[in-house]
Every structure is written in C-alpha cells, then in structure tokens.
Design a protein around this motif. Structure first.
Motif, PDB file in Angstrom:
ATOM      1  N   GLY A   1       0.768  -1.236   0.000  1.00  6.02           N
ATOM      2  CA  GLY A   1       0.000   0.000   0.000  1.00  6.02           C
ATOM      3  C   GLY A   1       0.797   1.282   0.000  1.00  6.02           C
ATOM      4  N   THR A   2       2.062   1.288   0.387  1.00  5.76           N
ATOM      5  CA  THR A   2       2.764   2.566   0.512  1.00  5.76           C
ATOM      6  C   THR A   2       3.103   3.166  -0.840  1.00  5.76           C
ATOM      7  N   THR A   3       4.053   2.596  -1.544  1.00  2.00           N
ATOM      8  CA  THR A   3       4.423   3.133  -2.853  1.00  2.00           C
ATOM      9  C   THR A   3       3.273   2.969  -3.831  1.00  2.00           C
ATOM     10  N   ARG A   4       2.558   1.853  -3.739  1.00  2.06           N
ATOM     11  CA  ARG A   4       1.424   1.591  -4.620  1.00  2.06           C
ATOM     12  C   ARG A   4       0.393   2.707  -4.513  1.00  2.06           C
ATOM     13  N   ALA A   5       0.028   3.077  -3.299  1.00  2.00           N
ATOM     14  CA  ALA A   5      -0.977   4.134  -3.115  1.00  2.00           C
ATOM     15  C   ALA A   5      -0.451   5.479  -3.608  1.00  2.00           C
ATOM     16  N   THR A   6       0.823   5.741  -3.376  1.00  2.00           N
ATOM     17  CA  THR A   6       1.406   6.995  -3.831  1.00  2.00           C
ATOM     18  C   THR A   6       1.409   7.059  -5.352  1.00  2.00           C
ATOM     19  N   ILE A   7       1.832   5.977  -6.007  1.00  2.00           N
ATOM     20  CA  ILE A   7       1.851   5.955  -7.470  1.00  2.00           C
ATOM     21  C   ILE A   7       0.448   6.123  -8.026  1.00  2.00           C
ATOM     22  N   SER A   8      -0.511   5.406  -7.485  1.00  2.00           N
ATOM     23  CA  SER A   8      -1.879   5.521  -8.002  1.00  2.00           C
ATOM     24  C   SER A   8      -2.429   6.919  -7.772  1.00  2.00           C
ATOM     25  N   GLY A   9      -2.140   7.505  -6.612  1.00  2.00           N
ATOM     26  CA  GLY A   9      -2.604   8.861  -6.341  1.00  2.00           C
ATOM     27  C   GLY A   9      -1.981   9.881  -7.274  1.00  2.00           C
ATOM     28  N   LEU A  10      -0.678   9.736  -7.521  1.00  2.00           N
ATOM     29  CA  LEU A  10       0.003  10.662  -8.426  1.00  2.00           C
ATOM     30  C   LEU A  10      -0.504  10.513  -9.857  1.00  2.00           C
ATOM     31  N   LEU A  11      -0.662   9.275 -10.324  1.00  2.00           N
ATOM     32  CA  LEU A  11      -1.187   9.073 -11.673  1.00  2.00           C
ATOM     33  C   LEU A  11      -2.598   9.619 -11.791  1.00  2.00           C
ATOM     34  N   SER A  12      -3.357   9.458 -10.740  1.00  2.00           N
ATOM     35  CA  SER A  12      -4.711   9.995 -10.727  1.00  2.00           C
ATOM     36  C   SER A  12      -4.690  11.520 -10.806  1.00  2.00           C
ATOM     37  N   MET A  13      -3.846  12.154  -9.985  1.00  2.00           N
ATOM     38  CA  MET A  13      -3.751  13.616  -9.950  1.00  2.00           C
ATOM     39  C   MET A  13      -3.217  14.177 -11.264  1.00  2.00           C
ATOM     40  N   LEU A  14      -2.261  13.486 -11.866  1.00  2.00           N
ATOM     41  CA  LEU A  14      -1.621  13.988 -13.082  1.00  2.00           C
ATOM     42  C   LEU A  14      -2.315  13.510 -14.351  1.00  2.00           C
ATOM     43  N   GLY A  15      -3.473  12.870 -14.197  1.00  2.00           N
ATOM     44  CA  GLY A  15      -4.205  12.336 -15.333  1.00  2.00           C
ATOM     45  C   GLY A  15      -4.655  13.373 -16.341  1.00  2.00           C
ATOM     46  N   SER A  16      -4.755  14.619 -15.936  1.00  2.00           N
ATOM     47  CA  SER A  16      -5.238  15.670 -16.839  1.00  2.00           C
ATOM     48  C   SER A  16      -4.120  16.361 -17.609  1.00  2.00           C
ATOM     49  N   THR A  17      -2.882  15.912 -17.474  1.00  2.00           N
ATOM     50  CA  THR A  17      -1.751  16.629 -18.059  1.00  2.00           C
ATOM     51  C   THR A  17      -1.367  16.200 -19.471  1.00  2.00           C
ATOM     52  N   ASN A  18      -2.098  15.281 -20.063  1.00  2.68           N
ATOM     53  CA  ASN A  18      -1.766  14.772 -21.398  1.00  2.68           C
ATOM     54  C   ASN A  18      -0.345  14.233 -21.459  1.00  2.68           C
ATOM     55  N   THR A  19       0.053  13.496 -20.434  1.00  2.50           N
ATOM     56  CA  THR A  19       1.360  12.858 -20.393  1.00  2.50           C
ATOM     57  C   THR A  19       1.176  11.362 -20.216  1.00  2.50           C
ATOM     58  N   SER A  20       2.196  10.622 -20.586  1.00  2.22           N
ATOM     59  CA  SER A  20       2.170   9.180 -20.343  1.00  2.22           C
ATOM     60  C   SER A  20       2.448   8.935 -18.860  1.00  2.22           C
ATOM     61  N   SER A  21       2.238   7.714 -18.432  1.00  2.00           N
ATOM     62  CA  SER A  21       2.526   7.387 -17.034  1.00  2.00           C
ATOM     63  C   SER A  21       4.017   7.533 -16.749  1.00  2.00           C
ATOM     64  N   THR A  22       4.862   7.207 -17.716  1.00  2.00           N
ATOM     65  CA  THR A  22       6.305   7.378 -17.543  1.00  2.00           C
ATOM     66  C   THR A  22       6.643   8.847 -17.361  1.00  2.00           C
ATOM     67  N   GLN A  23       6.055   9.708 -18.193  1.00  2.00           N
ATOM     68  CA  GLN A  23       6.308  11.139 -18.078  1.00  2.00           C
ATOM     69  C   GLN A  23       5.778  11.682 -16.753  1.00  2.00           C
ATOM     70  N   ALA A  24       4.598  11.220 -16.337  1.00  2.00           N
ATOM     71  CA  ALA A  24       4.009  11.704 -15.086  1.00  2.00           C
ATOM     72  C   ALA A  24       4.897  11.341 -13.892  1.00  2.00           C
ATOM     73  N   LEU A  25       5.314  10.089 -13.815  1.00  2.00           N
ATOM     74  CA  LEU A  25       6.147   9.668 -12.690  1.00  2.00           C
ATOM     75  C   LEU A  25       7.566  10.217 -12.803  1.00  2.00           C
ATOM     76  N   GLY A  26       8.098  10.286 -14.017  1.00  2.00           N
ATOM     77  CA  GLY A  26       9.435  10.838 -14.215  1.00  2.00           C
ATOM     78  C   GLY A  26       9.492  12.324 -13.899  1.00  2.00           C
ATOM     79  N   GLY A  27       8.474  13.070 -14.332  1.00  2.00           N
ATOM     80  CA  GLY A  27       8.409  14.500 -14.016  1.00  2.00           C
ATOM     81  C   GLY A  27       8.281  14.733 -12.521  1.00  2.00           C
ATOM     82  N   THR A  28       7.488  13.885 -11.872  1.00  2.00           N
ATOM     83  CA  THR A  28       7.358  13.959 -10.420  1.00  2.00           C
ATOM     84  C   THR A  28       8.703  13.688  -9.762  1.00  2.00           C
ATOM     85  N   ALA A  29       9.414  12.674 -10.249  1.00  2.00           N
ATOM     86  CA  ALA A  29      10.729  12.327  -9.689  1.00  2.00           C
ATOM     87  C   ALA A  29      11.705  13.493  -9.826  1.00  2.00           C
ATOM     88  N   ALA A  30      11.668  14.165 -10.972  1.00  2.00           N
ATOM     89  CA  ALA A  30      12.565  15.305 -11.193  1.00  2.00           C
ATOM     90  C   ALA A  30      12.262  16.426 -10.205  1.00  2.00           C
TER      91      ALA A  30
END
Length: 185
Positions: free
Chosen positions: A45-74
């Motif tokens: 639940g820890t990283t899993r919930a964070t990843i799902s929450g971030l993908l959910s939040m960034l869903g409106s940005t017209n980015t791929s999941s890789t871009q969403a998580l990579g941009g977040t990491a940056a």
C-alpha cells in the motif's frame, strides 16, 4: 495505510481522464497489475498508493505514465536539494513511498512497472537525467529527456502541491515546495 487494489486503481485512473492523458484503460489495467506485482509484501500500500494517487492527480496533463512519474521524480529531486532535511522528512512521512519516486530512484520503479519499454530515453539516460535534478536546469533537462516541454514544470508543480496538501503535508512545507519549484501560491 489503506491498500489500493488493482480494480480500485484501474477505476481511479479511468475516472480521472486516462483517455485524454495518453493513458487508456488497457494501460491502467497493466499499470495496476504491475504495481501489485512489483511492490514487496513488506510494504503493501505505501508506494502503490502513492503511485496511483500521483497518476490519478496527473491524469489531466496529457502525459504518459512514464512522463508523469518521471516528471514527479525530477521535481522531488529538486525539492530534496532545496528543502531542509526536516522539511523533506515531513514530506516523506506524510506521503509514504515518496522516497521510491525521488530522483533516480524512480527509474527502478518505472522499470519494475514496465513503463520504460518503448521509451526513446534508455533507463541509463533517464537515470542520469533524474540524478541531476538538484537545480532548475537539471529538472528542465529531465523533463526534456522524458519528451516533455520544460513548461510542463509549471503544470506539474501546482498539481503536486495539491496532491501533497491532500495527503496532509503541512502548509509550511507546501510553501517551501512552492518556493523551490517557483510556483505562485
């Protein structure tokens, strides 16, 4: 911490505009399955919930999941270098699993989730880009490596601040993040 099931993650991604964000329902199902398969049993639940929450939040940005998580990491790499040790610890405590998505740590997660397949940037190039995010120029380079315009930093920042606020991050830490990312607020 509440565990997010594959079905819940898939539904969350679908409801937040996966189709318009470059993610489709098949992608959401694959990501949910990969998240379930890649997370160690000791940290359900820890990283899993964070990843799902971030993908959910960034869903409106017209980015791929890789871009969403990579941009977040940056942006998290920049935050880690700009925030005090105490502030970053407060952020990491409020958002469990965040350390797994900070800077070059995200490459391991993206690889485990199968999200680097077919990417123009190899894991080595991406790892190098995400490990050099201690400055705004480094973040811009990481966004470029991910195939995004550097203006997307201005799109990601307020969404991440909103997500972190919803996770209980204190106003002081949010203000420090806003300053670190150059976000009005």
């Amino acid at each position: 911490m509440k565990t997010v099931s594959s079905l819940t993650l898939t539904a969350m991604l679908a409801m937040t505009g996966c189709a318009s964000s470059g993610l489709n329902m098949n992608d959401a199902v694959q990501i949910a399955s990969a998240v379930d398969a890649s997370m160690p049993a000791a940290t359900p639940g820890t990283t899993r919930a964070t990843i799902s929450g971030l993908l959910s939040m960034l869903g409106s940005t017209n980015t791929s999941s890789t871009q969403a998580l990579g941009g977040t990491a940056a942006l998290l790499g920049l935050a880690q270098s700009k925030l005090s040790t105490n502030e970053y610890a407060q952020l990491a405590t409020a958002v469990p699993g965040l350390q797994q998505l900070t800077g070059s740590n995200a490459v391991t997660q993206l690889s485990a989730l199968g999200l680097l397949n077919g990417q123009s940037a190899s894991p080595t190039v991406l790892s190098k880009a995400l490990s050099n995010t201690r400055t705004e120029a480094g973040v811009d380079q990481a966004f470029s490596t991910l195939g995004m315009d550097t203006g997307m930093v201005e799109v990601f920042s307020p969404l991440l601040l909103q997500y972190f606020g919803n996770q209980g991050v204190s106003g002081g830490v949010l203000q420090s993040l806003s300053s670190a990312w150059g976000t009005e607020g």
